[in-house]
Motif scaffolding. Structure first.
Motif, PDB file in Angstrom:
ATOM      1  N   ASP A  11      89.988  62.591  17.252  1.00 53.53           N
ATOM      2  CA  ASP A  11      89.568  61.599  18.368  1.00 53.53           C
ATOM      3  C   ASP A  11      89.576  60.351  17.341  1.00 53.53           C
ATOM      4  O   ASP A  11      90.736  59.185  17.791  1.00 53.53           O
ATOM      5  CB  ASP A  11      88.046  61.345  18.444  1.00 53.53           C
ATOM      6  CG  ASP A  11      87.159  61.692  19.446  1.00 53.53           C
ATOM      7  OD1 ASP A  11      88.494  62.127  21.073  1.00 53.53           O
ATOM      8  OD2 ASP A  11      86.300  62.774  20.313  1.00 53.53           O
ATOM      9  N   PHE A  12      89.470  60.704  15.769  1.00 53.23           N
ATOM     10  CA  PHE A  12      89.859  59.586  14.579  1.00 53.23           C
ATOM     11  C   PHE A  12      90.867  59.784  13.793  1.00 53.23           C
ATOM     12  O   PHE A  12      91.881  58.598  13.162  1.00 53.23           O
ATOM     13  CB  PHE A  12      88.837  59.290  14.511  1.00 53.23           C
ATOM     14  CG  PHE A  12      87.345  58.632  14.838  1.00 53.23           C
ATOM     15  CD1 PHE A  12      87.154  57.246  15.177  1.00 53.23           C
ATOM     16  CD2 PHE A  12      86.483  59.471  15.852  1.00 53.23           C
ATOM     17  CE1 PHE A  12      86.085  56.944  15.649  1.00 53.23           C
ATOM     18  CE2 PHE A  12      85.629  59.449  15.996  1.00 53.23           C
ATOM     19  CZ  PHE A  12      85.186  57.504  15.914  1.00 53.23           C
ATOM     20  N   ALA A  13      91.840  60.745  13.870  1.00 54.30           N
ATOM     21  CA  ALA A  13      92.857  61.686  13.187  1.00 54.30           C
ATOM     22  C   ALA A  13      93.720  60.442  12.967  1.00 54.30           C
ATOM     23  O   ALA A  13      94.211  60.111  11.894  1.00 54.30           O
ATOM     24  CB  ALA A  13      93.613  62.765  13.060  1.00 54.30           C
ATOM     25  N   ASP A  14      94.352  60.346  13.993  1.00 52.40           N
ATOM     26  CA  ASP A  14      94.815  58.339  14.186  1.00 52.40           C
ATOM     27  C   ASP A  14      94.785  56.676  14.187  1.00 52.40           C
ATOM     28  O   ASP A  14      95.805  56.588  14.582  1.00 52.40           O
ATOM     29  CB  ASP A  14      96.202  59.042  15.276  1.00 52.40           C
ATOM     30  CG  ASP A  14      95.325  58.909  16.308  1.00 52.40           C
ATOM     31  OD1 ASP A  14      94.772  58.935  16.768  1.00 52.40           O
ATOM     32  OD2 ASP A  14      96.379  59.411  17.849  1.00 52.40           O
ATOM     33  N   ARG A  15      93.392  57.356  14.106  1.00 49.55           N
ATOM     34  CA  ARG A  15      93.394  55.376  13.466  1.00 49.55           C
ATOM     35  C   ARG A  15      93.207  55.240  12.337  1.00 49.55           C
ATOM     36  O   ARG A  15      92.642  53.974  12.384  1.00 49.55           O
ATOM     37  CB  ARG A  15      92.055  55.433  14.631  1.00 49.55           C
ATOM     38  CG  ARG A  15      91.799  56.379  15.962  1.00 49.55           C
ATOM     39  CD  ARG A  15      91.836  55.038  17.032  1.00 49.55           C
ATOM     40  NE  ARG A  15      91.766  56.055  18.405  1.00 49.55           N
ATOM     41  CZ  ARG A  15      92.431  56.491  19.460  1.00 49.55           C
ATOM     42  NH1 ARG A  15      93.880  55.871  18.559  1.00 49.55           N
ATOM     43  NH2 ARG A  15      92.692  56.222  20.427  1.00 49.55           N
ATOM     44  N   VAL A  16      93.221  55.887  11.382  1.00 50.59           N
ATOM     45  CA  VAL A  16      92.585  55.151  10.179  1.00 50.59           C
ATOM     46  C   VAL A  16      93.964  54.162   9.951  1.00 50.59           C
ATOM     47  O   VAL A  16      95.319  54.054  10.340  1.00 50.59           O
ATOM     48  CB  VAL A  16      94.181  55.808   9.178  1.00 50.59           C
ATOM     49  CG1 VAL A  16      93.432  55.753   7.882  1.00 50.59           C
ATOM     50  CG2 VAL A  16      92.641  57.638   8.707  1.00 50.59           C
ATOM     51  N   GLY A  17      93.567  52.979   9.866  1.00 48.93           N
ATOM     52  CA  GLY A  17      93.962  51.735   9.521  1.00 48.93           C
ATOM     53  C   GLY A  17      93.453  50.898  10.181  1.00 48.93           C
ATOM     54  O   GLY A  17      93.975  49.714  10.591  1.00 48.93           O
TER      55      GLY A  17
END
Length: 104
Positions: A11-17
């Motif tokens: 759910d969060f892996a591609d939300r860095v930044g």
């Protein structure tokens, strides 16, 4: 109040930044930036859908330098919507305050 969902690493892996807005009592909101998503080595249990979740943690940074106390905070994200996360202040670094949400 936003609900605490059964979140997974994915759910969060591609939300860095990405920016997450936090509702704070002394202002309209505070913006946190998700700076790290780290998967743990151990499984943590079975979710409501029957799938096993891996342990993981999130590290947020406060670009404004504003400190939050430990506790459950309501966050808003443009694509994820409203979510409630238990945030713990951790050691700041050269760029300022940091907060962790851990999922076991």
């Amino acid at each position: 109040m936003a609900e605490t969902a059964w979140f997974t690493y994915d759910d969060f892996a591609d939300r860095v930044g990405d920016e997450f807005r936090v509702r704070v009592p002394d202002a309209d909101h505070l913006t946190l930036v998700l700076s790290e998503v780290t998967a743990g080595a151990e499984p943590s249990g079975t979710g409501p859908d029957g799938a096993e979740r891996q342990q993981f943690s999130l590290i947020f940074r406060s670009p404004s330098g504003h400190q939050l106390s430990q506790g459950t905070w309501e966050l808003e994200h443009d694509r994820m919507g409203e979510l409630a996360l238990f945030l713990v202040p951790i050691e700041p670094d050269a760029d300022g305050p940091r907060f962790e949400a851990a999922f076991a």
